[in-house]
Design a protein around this motif. Sequence first.
Motif, PDB file in Angstrom:
ATOM      1  N   ARG A 183      11.272  -1.819   4.041  1.00 20.88           N
ATOM      2  CA  ARG A 183      12.190  -2.542   4.926  1.00 20.88           C
ATOM      3  C   ARG A 183      12.290  -1.865   6.284  1.00 20.88           C
ATOM      4  O   ARG A 183      12.372  -2.534   7.314  1.00 20.88           O
ATOM      5  CB  ARG A 183      13.572  -2.636   4.299  1.00 20.88           C
ATOM      6  CG  ARG A 183      14.541  -3.501   5.113  1.00 20.88           C
ATOM      7  CD  ARG A 183      15.900  -3.580   4.454  1.00 20.88           C
ATOM      8  NE  ARG A 183      15.788  -4.125   3.104  1.00 20.88           N
ATOM      9  CZ  ARG A 183      16.814  -4.161   2.246  1.00 20.88           C
ATOM     10  NH1 ARG A 183      17.981  -3.663   2.588  1.00 20.88           N
ATOM     11  NH2 ARG A 183      16.645  -4.685   1.042  1.00 20.88           N
ATOM     12  N   GLN A 184      12.285  -0.532   6.302  1.00 19.77           N
ATOM     13  CA  GLN A 184      12.363   0.167   7.588  1.00 19.77           C
ATOM     14  C   GLN A 184      11.108  -0.061   8.414  1.00 19.77           C
ATOM     15  O   GLN A 184      11.186  -0.191   9.641  1.00 19.77           O
ATOM     16  CB  GLN A 184      12.617   1.656   7.348  1.00 19.77           C
ATOM     17  CG  GLN A 184      13.992   1.937   6.772  1.00 19.77           C
ATOM     18  CD  GLN A 184      14.351   3.406   6.796  1.00 19.77           C
ATOM     19  OE1 GLN A 184      14.437   4.025   7.855  1.00 19.77           O
ATOM     20  NE2 GLN A 184      14.561   3.983   5.616  1.00 19.77           N
ATOM     21  N   ALA A 185       9.949  -0.109   7.769  1.00 13.22           N
ATOM     22  CA  ALA A 185       8.717  -0.403   8.501  1.00 13.22           C
ATOM     23  C   ALA A 185       8.771  -1.804   9.085  1.00 13.22           C
ATOM     24  O   ALA A 185       8.431  -2.028  10.260  1.00 13.22           O
ATOM     25  CB  ALA A 185       7.506  -0.249   7.577  1.00 13.22           C
ATOM     26  N   VAL A 186       9.223  -2.761   8.285  1.00 14.79           N
ATOM     27  CA  VAL A 186       9.350  -4.140   8.766  1.00 14.79           C
ATOM     28  C   VAL A 186      10.399  -4.203   9.862  1.00 14.79           C
ATOM     29  O   VAL A 186      10.258  -4.961  10.841  1.00 14.79           O
ATOM     30  CB  VAL A 186       9.710  -5.083   7.603  1.00 14.79           C
ATOM     31  CG1 VAL A 186       9.994  -6.487   8.128  1.00 14.79           C
ATOM     32  CG2 VAL A 186       8.580  -5.129   6.585  1.00 14.79           C
ATOM     33  N   GLY A 187      11.477  -3.407   9.734  1.00 15.02           N
ATOM     34  CA  GLY A 187      12.519  -3.389  10.758  1.00 15.02           C
ATOM     35  C   GLY A 187      11.980  -2.998  12.120  1.00 15.02           C
ATOM     36  O   GLY A 187      12.402  -3.546  13.149  1.00 15.02           O
TER      37      GLY A 187
END
Length: 218
Positions: A183-187
């Motif tokens: 999720r942090q990468a996608v964020g």
Amino acid sequence: MPSIRVHSLLAALGLAVIGNAALAATPLVKAVEAKPLPAVQAPALARGAVLTDLGSAFIEGDRIGSVHAGTNCNASVERGWSELIRQRVDAEISQAFRDELGRTQSFRTAPAGMGAPLTVQAFLNDMDVEVCGAGAGAWKGGFYVQVGWQIVSPEGKVIYRASTEGSFLQPSAQRVSTASGLRQAVGVAVRNLLADRRFTALLEEQGSQRRVALADPI
């Protein structure tokens, strides 16, 4: 979008059954930094944005990275795309999109009577998962994604197209959800979308429906 209940990405990647407590090297992915957001004043924005469609370039079995093990994380097994991972990726892109829009004050939903929300579509072009299990649910490594975005007008015309990247690196083994790392990468990819002045121009009141902002994917 409806919420998706799936098993942990940790289990999907096979980390629950491999690992070594004395890990040294950290598997790396391409590093991507979040770009600064443009200086856009909230009153100038006439609309919000809603993510309505998700797609992927992957088919069942396509390589998406490797799961590592061993004293130096030098043993590895390739991991392929699956329905379980597709569900998790879709869930994390949807959540990251809502989170990033929600925490950015400039992009709060416009007052009633203003422009209708933009219809945003996302397409996962590329993904790299390089993680090393450390036992007891701990892992280190990283995630990289490249996401294509487009906006379709109510008339069915594509008025914006671009591609952004994002990544997340956990350099030391920690017992946290791998889904959180994804999720942090996608964020980061979503923040880089919000940093595109062409995208924010479409949220502005003046001429927002008439703008065309096409760009070749990265």
